[in-house]
Design a protein around this motif. Sequence first.
Motif, PDB file in Angstrom:
ATOM      1  N   ALA A 267       0.831  -1.207   0.000  1.00 21.32           N
ATOM      2  CA  ALA A 267       0.000   0.000   0.000  1.00 21.32           C
ATOM      3  C   ALA A 267       0.868   1.260   0.000  1.00 21.32           C
ATOM      4  O   ALA A 267       0.559   2.237  -0.695  1.00 21.32           O
ATOM      5  CB  ALA A 267      -0.933  -0.004   1.213  1.00 21.32           C
ATOM      6  N   ALA A 268       1.966   1.236   0.766  1.00 18.05           N
ATOM      7  CA  ALA A 268       2.853   2.405   0.803  1.00 18.05           C
ATOM      8  C   ALA A 268       3.457   2.681  -0.573  1.00 18.05           C
ATOM      9  O   ALA A 268       3.571   3.837  -0.998  1.00 18.05           O
ATOM     10  CB  ALA A 268       3.951   2.179   1.838  1.00 18.05           C
ATOM     11  N   CYS A 286      -4.727  -0.289  -7.905  1.00 17.56           N
ATOM     12  CA  CYS A 286      -3.860  -1.112  -7.053  1.00 17.56           C
ATOM     13  C   CYS A 286      -3.915  -0.637  -5.600  1.00 17.56           C
ATOM     14  O   CYS A 286      -3.951  -1.456  -4.671  1.00 17.56           O
ATOM     15  CB  CYS A 286      -2.420  -1.064  -7.561  1.00 17.56           C
ATOM     16  SG  CYS A 286      -2.145  -2.056  -9.054  1.00 17.56           S
ATOM     17  N   LEU A 287      -3.945   0.683  -5.407  1.00 14.99           N
ATOM     18  CA  LEU A 287      -4.019   1.205  -4.046  1.00 14.99           C
ATOM     19  C   LEU A 287      -5.362   0.873  -3.410  1.00 14.99           C
ATOM     20  O   LEU A 287      -5.437   0.510  -2.232  1.00 14.99           O
ATOM     21  CB  LEU A 287      -3.781   2.715  -4.056  1.00 14.99           C
ATOM     22  CG  LEU A 287      -3.789   3.408  -2.687  1.00 14.99           C
ATOM     23  CD1 LEU A 287      -2.820   2.734  -1.720  1.00 14.99           C
ATOM     24  CD2 LEU A 287      -3.438   4.885  -2.838  1.00 14.99           C
ATOM     25  N   ALA A 288      -6.442   0.962  -4.196  1.00 13.37           N
ATOM     26  CA  ALA A 288      -7.763   0.611  -3.675  1.00 13.37           C
ATOM     27  C   ALA A 288      -7.792  -0.850  -3.240  1.00 13.37           C
ATOM     28  O   ALA A 288      -8.303  -1.187  -2.151  1.00 13.37           O
ATOM     29  CB  ALA A 288      -8.825   0.869  -4.734  1.00 13.37           C
ATOM     30  N   GLU A 289      -7.239  -1.741  -4.075  1.00 10.10           N
ATOM     31  CA  GLU A 289      -7.211  -3.163  -3.726  1.00 10.10           C
ATOM     32  C   GLU A 289      -6.396  -3.402  -2.459  1.00 10.10           C
ATOM     33  O   GLU A 289      -6.782  -4.195  -1.587  1.00 10.10           O
ATOM     34  CB  GLU A 289      -6.618  -3.962  -4.884  1.00 10.10           C
ATOM     35  CG  GLU A 289      -7.496  -4.014  -6.124  1.00 10.10           C
ATOM     36  CD  GLU A 289      -8.608  -5.036  -5.988  1.00 10.10           C
ATOM     37  OE1 GLU A 289      -8.333  -6.249  -6.100  1.00 10.10           O
ATOM     38  OE2 GLU A 289      -9.761  -4.613  -5.757  1.00 10.10           O
ATOM     39  N   ALA A 290      -5.246  -2.725  -2.366  1.00 11.59           N
ATOM     40  CA  ALA A 290      -4.393  -2.896  -1.183  1.00 11.59           C
ATOM     41  C   ALA A 290      -5.107  -2.423   0.075  1.00 11.59           C
ATOM     42  O   ALA A 290      -5.067  -3.087   1.125  1.00 11.59           O
ATOM     43  CB  ALA A 290      -3.081  -2.131  -1.378  1.00 11.59           C
ATOM     44  N   ARG A 291      -5.765  -1.271  -0.002  1.00 13.30           N
ATOM     45  CA  ARG A 291      -6.483  -0.751   1.166  1.00 13.30           C
ATOM     46  C   ARG A 291      -7.655  -1.659   1.551  1.00 13.30           C
ATOM     47  O   ARG A 291      -7.939  -1.866   2.737  1.00 13.30           O
ATOM     48  CB  ARG A 291      -6.982   0.669   0.884  1.00 13.30           C
ATOM     49  CG  ARG A 291      -5.881   1.717   0.741  1.00 13.30           C
ATOM     50  CD  ARG A 291      -5.050   1.817   1.993  1.00 13.30           C
ATOM     51  NE  ARG A 291      -4.015   2.831   1.898  1.00 13.30           N
ATOM     52  CZ  ARG A 291      -2.941   2.857   2.681  1.00 13.30           C
ATOM     53  NH1 ARG A 291      -2.756   1.923   3.611  1.00 13.30           N
ATOM     54  NH2 ARG A 291      -2.034   3.802   2.548  1.00 13.30           N
ATOM     55  N   ARG A 292      -8.322  -2.229   0.550  1.00 14.59           N
ATOM     56  CA  ARG A 292      -9.441  -3.138   0.850  1.00 14.59           C
ATOM     57  C   ARG A 292      -8.936  -4.377   1.584  1.00 14.59           C
ATOM     58  O   ARG A 292      -9.548  -4.822   2.567  1.00 14.59           O
ATOM     59  CB  ARG A 292     -10.171  -3.532  -0.425  1.00 14.59           C
ATOM     60  CG  ARG A 292     -11.309  -4.515  -0.202  1.00 14.59           C
ATOM     61  CD  ARG A 292     -12.174  -4.682  -1.433  1.00 14.59           C
ATOM     62  NE  ARG A 292     -11.472  -5.253  -2.563  1.00 14.59           N
ATOM     63  CZ  ARG A 292     -11.288  -6.560  -2.749  1.00 14.59           C
ATOM     64  NH1 ARG A 292     -11.747  -7.431  -1.858  1.00 14.59           N
ATOM     65  NH2 ARG A 292     -10.662  -7.003  -3.813  1.00 14.59           N
ATOM     66  N   LEU A 293      -7.816  -4.932   1.126  1.00 11.18           N
ATOM     67  CA  LEU A 293      -7.262  -6.118   1.772  1.00 11.18           C
ATOM     68  C   LEU A 293      -6.801  -5.831   3.199  1.00 11.18           C
ATOM     69  O   LEU A 293      -6.791  -6.739   4.041  1.00 11.18           O
ATOM     70  CB  LEU A 293      -6.105  -6.669   0.937  1.00 11.18           C
ATOM     71  CG  LEU A 293      -6.503  -7.258  -0.420  1.00 11.18           C
ATOM     72  CD1 LEU A 293      -5.274  -7.639  -1.231  1.00 11.18           C
ATOM     73  CD2 LEU A 293      -7.409  -8.468  -0.242  1.00 11.18           C
ATOM     74  N   GLY A 295      -8.442  -3.915   5.109  1.00 17.26           N
ATOM     75  CA  GLY A 295      -9.645  -3.583   5.863  1.00 17.26           C
ATOM     76  C   GLY A 295      -9.922  -2.100   5.965  1.00 17.26           C
ATOM     77  O   GLY A 295     -10.810  -1.676   6.709  1.00 17.26           O
ATOM     78  N   GLU A 296      -9.201  -1.288   5.194  1.00 16.41           N
ATOM     79  CA  GLU A 296      -9.379   0.171   5.231  1.00 16.41           C
ATOM     80  C   GLU A 296     -10.385   0.558   4.154  1.00 16.41           C
ATOM     81  O   GLU A 296     -10.054   1.111   3.108  1.00 16.41           O
ATOM     82  CB  GLU A 296      -8.028   0.859   5.026  1.00 16.41           C
ATOM     83  CG  GLU A 296      -7.008   0.494   6.100  1.00 16.41           C
ATOM     84  CD  GLU A 296      -5.617   1.026   5.819  1.00 16.41           C
ATOM     85  OE1 GLU A 296      -5.414   1.667   4.755  1.00 16.41           O
ATOM     86  OE2 GLU A 296      -4.715   0.797   6.642  1.00 16.41           O
ATOM     87  N   THR A 297     -11.655   0.242   4.426  1.00 15.10           N
ATOM     88  CA  THR A 297     -12.684   0.339   3.385  1.00 15.10           C
ATOM     89  C   THR A 297     -12.946   1.771   2.940  1.00 15.10           C
ATOM     90  O   THR A 297     -13.237   2.003   1.759  1.00 15.10           O
ATOM     91  CB  THR A 297     -13.988  -0.305   3.865  1.00 15.10           C
ATOM     92  OG1 THR A 297     -14.386   0.294   5.104  1.00 15.10           O
ATOM     93  CG2 THR A 297     -13.809  -1.805   4.089  1.00 15.10           C
ATOM     94  N   ALA A 298     -12.870   2.731   3.850  1.00 15.30           N
ATOM     95  CA  ALA A 298     -13.137   4.116   3.458  1.00 15.30           C
ATOM     96  C   ALA A 298     -12.092   4.605   2.459  1.00 15.30           C
ATOM     97  O   ALA A 298     -12.429   5.232   1.443  1.00 15.30           O
ATOM     98  CB  ALA A 298     -13.160   5.012   4.694  1.00 15.30           C
ATOM     99  N   LYS A 299     -10.814   4.309   2.733  1.00 14.28           N
ATOM    100  CA  LYS A 299      -9.750   4.708   1.806  1.00 14.28           C
ATOM    101  C   LYS A 299      -9.889   3.956   0.482  1.00 14.28           C
ATOM    102  O   LYS A 299      -9.710   4.534  -0.597  1.00 14.28           O
ATOM    103  CB  LYS A 299      -8.384   4.439   2.423  1.00 14.28           C
ATOM    104  CG  LYS A 299      -8.048   5.363   3.590  1.00 14.28           C
ATOM    105  CD  LYS A 299      -6.661   5.047   4.128  1.00 14.28           C
ATOM    106  CE  LYS A 299      -6.299   5.990   5.281  1.00 14.28           C
ATOM    107  NZ  LYS A 299      -4.950   5.695   5.839  1.00 14.28           N
ATOM    108  N   ALA A 300     -10.196   2.660   0.573  1.00 17.64           N
ATOM    109  CA  ALA A 300     -10.358   1.873  -0.655  1.00 17.64           C
ATOM    110  C   ALA A 300     -11.498   2.432  -1.499  1.00 17.64           C
ATOM    111  O   ALA A 300     -11.365   2.582  -2.726  1.00 17.64           O
ATOM    112  CB  ALA A 300     -10.631   0.415  -0.300  1.00 17.64           C
ATOM    113  N   THR A 301     -12.602   2.762  -0.856  1.00 12.33           N
ATOM    114  CA  THR A 301     -13.762   3.295  -1.577  1.00 12.33           C
ATOM    115  C   THR A 301     -13.404   4.569  -2.337  1.00 12.33           C
ATOM    116  O   THR A 301     -13.795   4.757  -3.491  1.00 12.33           O
ATOM    117  CB  THR A 301     -14.907   3.573  -0.588  1.00 12.33           C
ATOM    118  OG1 THR A 301     -15.342   2.329  -0.029  1.00 12.33           O
ATOM    119  CG2 THR A 301     -16.080   4.251  -1.269  1.00 12.33           C
ATOM    120  N   ALA A 302     -12.640   5.440  -1.694  1.00 15.58           N
ATOM    121  CA  ALA A 302     -12.263   6.705  -2.337  1.00 15.58           C
ATOM    122  C   ALA A 302     -11.460   6.455  -3.608  1.00 15.58           C
ATOM    123  O   ALA A 302     -11.668   7.117  -4.633  1.00 15.58           O
ATOM    124  CB  ALA A 302     -11.462   7.561  -1.362  1.00 15.58           C
TER     125      ALA A 302
END
Length: 538
Positions: A267-268, A286-293, A295-302
């Motif tokens: 993610a970094a 790729c960042l959205a997928e990493a954040r979803r994995l 568990g950072e759903t708000a960041k992934a959603t953005a």
Amino acid sequence: MARQFSLSVSDAFAQAMRTWESGNATEARRLARLIADANPGFGGAHYLLGAIALSQGQARKASEHLSRAVAADPNQSVPRLALGRALEAQNSLNAAIVQYRAVLITEPDHAEAHARLAALLARTGKASQALDHGRHAIAVNPNHAEALCALGALLHQQGEDREARGYLERALALRPDWGVALHNYGLVLRRLGEAERAAALLSGAVDLRRDHAATRANLAGALREMGRLDEARIQAEQAAKLAPRDAVGWMELGLIRNAQGMPEGAAAAFERAVTAEPDSVDAHWCLAEARRLLGETAKATAHYRRCLELDPDDTHGAALGLALTGGAPVPQRAPDAYVRQLFDDYAETFDSALVNRLGYRAPALLAEALERDLVRKTGLAVLDAGCGTGLAAPVLRPLAGRLDGIDLSPAMVDKARARGLYDDLAVGELGAALTTRPATYDLIVAADVLVYFGDLEPVLHAGFAALRPGGIFAFTVERAEDCSSYLLGAKNRYAHAEDYVAAKAQVAGFALARMDHAVTRREAEAEVPGLVVILRRP
């Protein structure tokens, strides 16, 4: 007197050129300056001063001298070509294009001008024009190495890797130690699934261009595909260090860290890629997928939403990711652009990956079920719906008097055509294609296709209409547990409940002939529960 003076200038210029060609740039520059000071309108002196400056990396100074050389004699191609090169070195691509086009006005078959235009038009997003100039250059001079390399790179960008391969092999035969051509050839081999050869070529390109970040990043990618993750990470880290404001190294480093089970590090790296290239759909996805994995759903959603803003057609399937984070309802089906791109990218390695790595058995399971339900009929009109590379064709061909195939992915259809088992193949969306073929088929088979449909009702209605009375629609789906309809899985594939499949089949008008539990594939070394379904039109 005028003629004698002109000859004197010519002789002095010839001496200056010989001096430069012998390797004495300092003396050649001194002689050229003397000529230019004594004869300001003599373009040859400014050409030589510009050529010397360009060879020493002084592109701005070169442009000044070469512009004066061109002004002195606008019809001379050599100063214009050199000026184009100097402008390229300053990243003034449109101005360079003007110079190369001007050469072609007086010399329409100038191979070098066509080759340079091919390279620059590709960089400015004019791929069709670039291809035309590249082909013209090679038609004029089949051994023009730069034209061969440029055309190979262009064809790779267009997805025509088999043709690209031939041109790049010819370029390397002419210039074996050419870093650019080695790099481009390595990219082609990666796309063709030859990761080991690609890594060898890209290693050679790195040796020749040690400070070229993109070459190291692509070498890292080839090593990653071979499972050599530690070596890959070293190359990706070097790429990111060499070009920290370029997304390419960070993207590859993120993919490698992800493969090594380092989700936070991945993610970094993807964050750095987004910072470097804020409008990159790949980086945001790729960042959205990493954040979803993580568990950072708000960041992934953005980031999924940003993908959709940048790419409304949704070639990455961001709408599916958005549904998985709870940021939007589950779509009724996967986006067409996503499925098309997924399988276009997958075409070269599809068969080996699916059969060898994932244990894909859907065609064989459907063949077993059909053998029981068709009672060994032959001469049928058969449609391989979502035919892919044609893996089902060998089991369908013996049943068929006519075998058609349709798939959303052009690259997959090309692979299927190479099997030589189909009577007709078409590129298109399954539901739309079925509605244009009323009462055409005795058998429609969809192996591992309806996993990209959530709501099955539209495609089942379309399949019913495309079948003749008594016809069969046979398909596989993934089986959903503890669900009343369908759900979207983490791999962007839908799973369906048994009762839901049966109910939607009945609504479409089918009689359920068979629904068996089966394992059609594995995922992450685990068996994926599935259903083999045989429906009959009364």
